[in-house]
Motif scaffolding. Structure first.
Motif, short mmCIF file in Angstrom:
data_model
loop_
_atom_site.label_atom_id
_atom_site.label_comp_id
_atom_site.label_asym_id
_atom_site.label_seq_id
_atom_site.Cartn_x
_atom_site.Cartn_y
_atom_site.Cartn_z
N MET A 1 -30.83 -7.85 3.29
CA MET A 1 -30.32 -8.94 2.59
C MET A 1 -28.84 -9.12 3.20
O MET A 1 -28.00 -8.13 3.41
CB MET A 1 -30.37 -9.24 1.12
N ILE A 2 -28.55 -10.24 3.98
CA ILE A 2 -27.13 -10.73 4.40
C ILE A 2 -26.48 -11.43 3.54
O ILE A 2 -27.00 -12.52 3.20
CB ILE A 2 -27.27 -11.11 5.79
N PHE A 3 -25.13 -10.99 3.00
CA PHE A 3 -24.70 -11.69 1.97
C PHE A 3 -23.12 -11.25 2.06
O PHE A 3 -22.76 -10.12 1.78
CB PHE A 3 -25.21 -11.60 0.65
N THR A 4 -22.31 -12.34 2.36
CA THR A 4 -20.78 -12.01 2.63
C THR A 4 -19.92 -12.60 1.45
O THR A 4 -19.93 -13.78 1.45
CB THR A 4 -20.31 -12.42 3.92
N VAL A 5 -19.09 -11.95 0.98
CA VAL A 5 -18.06 -12.22 0.03
C VAL A 5 -16.65 -11.95 0.82
O VAL A 5 -16.15 -11.32 1.15
CB VAL A 5 -18.08 -11.45 -1.37
N ALA A 6 -16.13 -13.35 0.94
CA ALA A 6 -14.87 -13.27 1.57
C ALA A 6 -13.86 -13.48 0.43
O ALA A 6 -13.87 -14.48 -0.26
CB ALA A 6 -14.80 -14.41 2.26
N ILE A 7 -12.53 -12.67 0.62
CA ILE A 7 -11.78 -12.76 -0.38
C ILE A 7 -10.28 -12.84 0.22
O ILE A 7 -9.92 -11.82 0.89
CB ILE A 7 -11.71 -11.56 -1.66
N ASP A 8 -9.84 -14.04 0.15
CA ASP A 8 -8.33 -14.09 0.85
C ASP A 8 -7.16 -14.48 -0.08
O ASP A 8 -7.85 -14.82 -1.37
CB ASP A 8 -8.50 -15.30 1.93
N PHE B 1 -22.49 -4.74 -7.00
CA PHE B 1 -23.44 -5.02 -6.34
C PHE B 1 -23.97 -4.35 -5.21
O PHE B 1 -24.99 -4.66 -4.58
CB PHE B 1 -23.26 -6.72 -5.79
N GLY B 2 -23.29 -3.20 -5.10
CA GLY B 2 -23.74 -2.29 -4.10
C GLY B 2 -23.56 -2.73 -2.57
O GLY B 2 -24.11 -2.42 -1.95
N PHE B 3 -22.53 -3.77 -2.38
CA PHE B 3 -21.81 -4.35 -1.04
C PHE B 3 -20.90 -3.17 -0.53
O PHE B 3 -20.42 -2.37 -0.99
CB PHE B 3 -21.56 -5.43 -1.12
N ALA B 4 -20.83 -3.28 0.81
CA ALA B 4 -19.85 -2.40 1.54
C ALA B 4 -18.40 -3.19 1.35
O ALA B 4 -18.65 -4.55 1.09
CB ALA B 4 -20.37 -2.32 3.09
N HIS B 5 -17.58 -2.44 1.45
CA HIS B 5 -16.28 -3.06 1.34
C HIS B 5 -15.37 -2.95 2.41
O HIS B 5 -14.90 -1.69 2.86
CB HIS B 5 -15.51 -2.61 -0.02
N LEU B 6 -14.64 -3.90 3.02
CA LEU B 6 -13.58 -3.67 4.05
C LEU B 6 -12.25 -4.25 3.77
O LEU B 6 -12.24 -5.60 3.46
CB LEU B 6 -14.06 -3.95 5.46
N ASP B 7 -11.25 -3.55 3.49
CA ASP B 7 -9.82 -4.06 3.24
C ASP B 7 -9.28 -4.45 4.57
O ASP B 7 -8.69 -3.46 5.38
CB ASP B 7 -8.96 -3.17 2.38
N THR B 8 -9.45 -5.50 5.06
CA THR B 8 -9.08 -5.95 6.52
C THR B 8 -7.69 -5.66 6.90
O THR B 8 -7.19 -5.50 7.84
CB THR B 8 -9.47 -7.31 6.88
N GLY B 9 -6.69 -5.59 5.71
CA GLY B 9 -5.22 -5.42 5.93
C GLY B 9 -4.98 -4.21 6.58
O GLY B 9 -3.92 -3.98 7.24
N VAL B 10 -6.05 -3.21 6.50
CA VAL B 10 -5.81 -1.81 6.75
C VAL B 10 -5.72 -1.85 8.19
O VAL B 10 -4.94 -1.14 8.86
CB VAL B 10 -6.71 -0.79 6.39
N LEU B 11 -6.58 -2.52 8.82
CA LEU B 11 -6.63 -2.67 10.24
C LEU B 11 -5.38 -3.14 10.94
O LEU B 11 -4.96 -2.34 11.95
CB LEU B 11 -7.64 -3.81 10.74
N TYR B 12 -4.73 -4.31 10.27
CA TYR B 12 -3.40 -4.69 10.86
C TYR B 12 -2.17 -3.48 10.54
O TYR B 12 -1.34 -3.17 11.35
CB TYR B 12 -3.10 -5.87 10.16
N ARG B 13 -2.40 -3.04 9.42
CA ARG B 13 -1.60 -1.91 8.95
C ARG B 13 -1.50 -0.87 9.90
O ARG B 13 -0.45 -0.27 10.32
CB ARG B 13 -1.54 -1.29 7.57
N ALA B 14 -2.60 -0.45 10.49
CA ALA B 14 -3.03 0.79 11.37
C ALA B 14 -2.35 0.53 12.82
O ALA B 14 -1.71 1.19 13.41
CB ALA B 14 -4.34 1.10 11.35
N VAL B 15 -2.68 -0.87 13.18
CA VAL B 15 -2.04 -1.20 14.33
C VAL B 15 -0.52 -1.37 14.32
O VAL B 15 0.24 -0.76 15.35
CB VAL B 15 -2.43 -2.76 14.87
#
Ligand code: DC
Length: 197
Positions: free
Chosen positions: A1-8, A26-40
């Motif tokens: 199943m493809i199912f995206t939850v966008a939280i802004d 719900f057993g979904f994978a989680h990505l904190d996208t702020g970490v990408l910008y923080r790492a950059v």
């Protein structure tokens, strides 16, 4: 199943807590996208080069949660080529099999405009500053000033500014307990999930 939850939403509104709870429930994978910008931002040097060559070690640095790292992230996040370099990774993550939750600033507007659920989580700046201050300590007035500065930069930038998607559901957590905010988000995702399956 493809199912995206966008939280802004703005800094310290509760996106991370809600994102983690939704992913766990719900057993979904989680990505904190702020970490990408923080790492950059934390890498220093040329931010575009850093965004194009981020490694798992960059993302695992222990100094990414500081106020300075937040400010550096907000500055490099205004650069179009940095955002572009991070887009494919986020989109692939969002459409992975088994469901995904991404939290950030532009997930519902730019990264996943077709996300099955879009939440815009916000709270008054004073409330967010106090929450961040409990995490990082220091001087509350300074934390509030940093929150306001970051909000202003994230909302005013030309590239993917922070704003709710037209079809996002607004969740103001100013006067909500963590438990109540999480419960509201879980109910919204559950309702949408029931319609999708
Ligand atoms: O969510 P955070 O506080 O970790 O984000 C740090 C900074 O990164 C934020 O001020 C703006 C930027 N950011 C962004 O521009 N887009 C995202 N999807 C996530 C974060």
């Amino acid at each position: 199943m493809i199912f995206t939850v966008a939280i802004d939403g703005p800094a310290a509104a509760g996106k991370g807590t809600i994102g983690r709870a939704v992913a766990e429930r719900f057993g979904f994978a989680h990505l904190d996208t702020g970490v990408l910008y923080r790492a950059v931002g934390a890498r220093g040097g040329d931010p575009v080069l850093a965004a194009r060559s981020l490694t798992p070690e960059d993302l695992a640095r222990h100094d990414l949660r500081t106020l300075e790292a937040g400010q550096a992230a907000s500055r490099v996040a205004a650069i179009g080529a940095v955002r572009e370099a991070l887009t494919a990774f986020q989109r692939d993550f969002a459409r992975r099999e088994g469901g995904a939750v991404l939290d950030g600033r532009d997930i519902g507007t730019v990264i996943c405009p077709k996300a099955e659920v879009k939440l815009f989580v916000t709270a008054a700046p004073e409330v967010r500053a106090e929450r961040r201050w409990r995490e990082v300590g220091g001087d509350l007035a300074q934390v509030l000033a940093e929150v306001r500065e970051r909000d202003a930069r994230d909302m005013a930038r030309a590239e993917a500014p922070l704003r709710p998607a037209e079809d996002a559901i607004l969740l103001d957590t100013s006067e909500m307990s963590v438990e109540a905010a999480v419960a509201a988000a879980l109910a919204l995702v559950e309702a949408r999930l029931n319609r999708a399956t």
